[in-house]
Design an enzyme around this catalytic site. Structure first.
Site, PDB file in Angstrom:
ATOM      1  N   PHE A  32       5.793  40.027  29.368  1.00 35.13           N
ATOM      2  CA  PHE A  32       6.732  39.136  28.674  1.00 35.13           C
ATOM      3  C   PHE A  32       6.864  37.845  29.493  1.00 35.13           C
ATOM      4  O   PHE A  32       6.830  37.886  30.722  1.00 35.13           O
ATOM      5  CB  PHE A  32       8.076  39.858  28.553  1.00 35.13           C
ATOM      6  CG  PHE A  32       9.118  39.124  27.774  1.00 35.13           C
ATOM      7  CD1 PHE A  32       9.099  39.110  26.396  1.00 35.13           C
ATOM      8  CD2 PHE A  32      10.141  38.446  28.434  1.00 35.13           C
ATOM      9  CE1 PHE A  32      10.081  38.439  25.672  1.00 35.13           C
ATOM     10  CE2 PHE A  32      11.115  37.766  27.719  1.00 35.13           C
ATOM     11  CZ  PHE A  32      11.080  37.761  26.336  1.00 35.13           C
ATOM     12  N   ALA A  81       9.023  35.882  30.731  1.00 31.77           N
ATOM     13  CA  ALA A  81       9.972  35.728  31.833  1.00 31.77           C
ATOM     14  C   ALA A  81       9.659  36.643  33.016  1.00 31.77           C
ATOM     15  O   ALA A  81      10.284  36.509  34.075  1.00 31.77           O
ATOM     16  CB  ALA A  81      11.388  36.002  31.339  1.00 31.77           C
ATOM     17  N   LYS A  82       8.706  37.568  32.869  1.00 28.72           N
ATOM     18  CA  LYS A  82       8.362  38.462  33.972  1.00 28.72           C
ATOM     19  C   LYS A  82       7.654  37.671  35.078  1.00 28.72           C
ATOM     20  O   LYS A  82       7.037  36.635  34.824  1.00 28.72           O
ATOM     21  CB  LYS A  82       7.443  39.579  33.472  1.00 28.72           C
ATOM     22  CG  LYS A  82       8.090  40.514  32.451  1.00 28.72           C
ATOM     23  CD  LYS A  82       9.144  41.391  33.078  1.00 28.72           C
ATOM     24  CE  LYS A  82       9.577  42.529  32.175  1.00 28.72           C
ATOM     25  NZ  LYS A  82      10.443  42.127  31.077  1.00 28.72           N
ATOM     26  N   PRO A  83       7.693  38.172  36.323  1.00 27.95           N
ATOM     27  CA  PRO A  83       6.993  37.475  37.401  1.00 27.95           C
ATOM     28  C   PRO A  83       5.513  37.230  37.113  1.00 27.95           C
ATOM     29  O   PRO A  83       4.976  36.180  37.477  1.00 27.95           O
ATOM     30  CB  PRO A  83       7.199  38.408  38.597  1.00 27.95           C
ATOM     31  CG  PRO A  83       8.539  39.025  38.337  1.00 27.95           C
ATOM     32  CD  PRO A  83       8.546  39.258  36.849  1.00 27.95           C
TER      33      PRO A  83
END
Length: 383
Positions: free
Chosen positions: A196, A198-200
């Protein structure tokens, strides 16, 4: 201008800053996909799977459409269904739990550890007793490596072996972290993650992956990923779904993987400064000894009696965004309230849901901006 007086908004997650760093390489990578037009199952997918396998040490990586499908595909491949109990922490996003429910199995919700926010071993043991009392077959445990740091995989594995469970590790927030020196991706029967945005390690849309060392499980997952097909697409040998990772997303992820370790280092520097500057006024997160975190979230606990909404509003007025993960643990949500919980209840999950709040953390948060966040938190708590 005095940093403390600035009110222009701080990005909670700054995907734009990362894009300014590697935007041209991503554009070129996407351009190559647009040129060859293999939008499903193109060469970038296999290349990304191979690079991610090398990175984690997993034998097989199966790219898929998102982190939720990743969990569901493993449960399907393992034949989980009605009468089975699947143990999940309640202090997590609902996507950890919903795949078990969708198979017809019964999720049993488990408390978490107060220090690490990951699944509590004593509560897991009680949940297994609960399952047996309800006449359910203990089948699987889905530990969550929450907010960027690993669960206690050695303790979980010991219980799983004793009780005949398989372990499905939900590393949606923590791919790249290490447990006792070893990267996530090789613990349990399978590990899943999410890309996704927004994940790192995030793509430009939805994406996910499954990691396993089990050859047969990997083969079954590759079949499930494409409708359950066998030797050809009109010979479907099992129930499956449309769970593929798009080629364009794989191309984006290949470029982001090149700078991922550098970004993890930067995130850890932010977390260290927060801990040093805020540890005497709020409860800061603690990483278990021998482990590392990739700091997908930096989640603090406010002092007892603090009005969380007022705290968030005070920070927002100074341009500092916050988020609450998770204001309602899964067992407190309307769709999941009918599922059983471990004997003894879930008091830690409920306490965390009442007092946690997350601060901005990403690889492009410079020290001046960190200082703004720190000053805003200190002044809000003091007031």
């Amino acid at each position: 201008m005095n940093q403390h007086l600035r009110t222009d908004p701080v990005p909670f997650v700054d995907i734009g800053a990362q894009r300014r760093r590697i935007g041209q390489s991503i554009d070129d990578a996407v351009g190559r996909v647009l040129a060859h037009c293999q939008f499903i199952g193109g060469p970038e997918v296999a290349e990304f799977e191979a690079k991610l396998a090398a990175y984690t040490g997993a034998k097989h990586v199966i790219g898929c459409a998102n982190g939720t499908d990743a969990l569901l595909m493993v449960l399907m491949a393992k034949g989980v269904g009605p009468g089975d109990a699947v143990f999940c922490p309640s202090f997590t996003f609902c996507a950890t739990v919903s795949p078990a429910a969708r198979t017809g199995a019964t999720p049993i919700l488990v408390d978490v550890d107060e220090a690490t926010f990951t699944i509590d071993i004593a509560s897991l043991k009680r949940a297994i007793v609960t399952a047996k009392k309800l006449g359910l077959r203990p089948k699987a445990v889905i530990p969550v490596d929450l907010f960027g740091q690993p669960a206690d995989h050695a303790a979980i594995a010991a219980i799983a072996e004793a009780e005949g469970l398989f372990v499905l590790d939900d590393a949606a927030q923590s791919m790249g972290a290490r447990y006792k020196g070893k990267r996530l991706g090789t613990f349990g029967a399978a590990t899943t993650t999410s890309f996704f945005p927004a994940k790192p390690l995030g793509c430009y849309g939805d994406g996910g992956a499954i990691f396993t060392d089990d050859d047969q499980l990997a083969a079954d997952l590759r079949s499930i990923r494409v409708h359950g097909q066998g030797s050809d697409k009109y010979d479907n040998i099992r129930l499956g779904l449309t769970g593929r990772l798009d080629t364009i997303q794989a191309a984006v992820l290949l470029e982001k993987l090149k700078i991922f370790e550098d970004e993890i280092v930067a995130r850890n520097k932010v977390a260290e400064r927060y801990a040093q500057s805020l540890g005497n006024i709020v409860t800061v997160p603690r990483v278990a000894d021998g482990n590392t975190s990739i700091w997908a979230c930096y989640t603090i606990r406010l002092p007892r009696g603090t009005d969380r909404d007022a705290f968030a509003a005070t920070l927002k007025a100074q341009g500092v965004p916050t988020a609450v993960y998770y204001g309602k643990s899964v067992h407190m949500q309307s769709a999941y309230g009918m599922f059983p919980v471990a004997e003894g209840g879930l008091p830690v999950c409920e306490a965390l849901s009442a007092d946690v709040i997350s601060l901005p953390v990403h690889a492009y948060l410079d020290e001046a901006t960190q200082d703004r966040v720190i000053a805003a938190v200190r002044s809000a708590v003091a007031s």
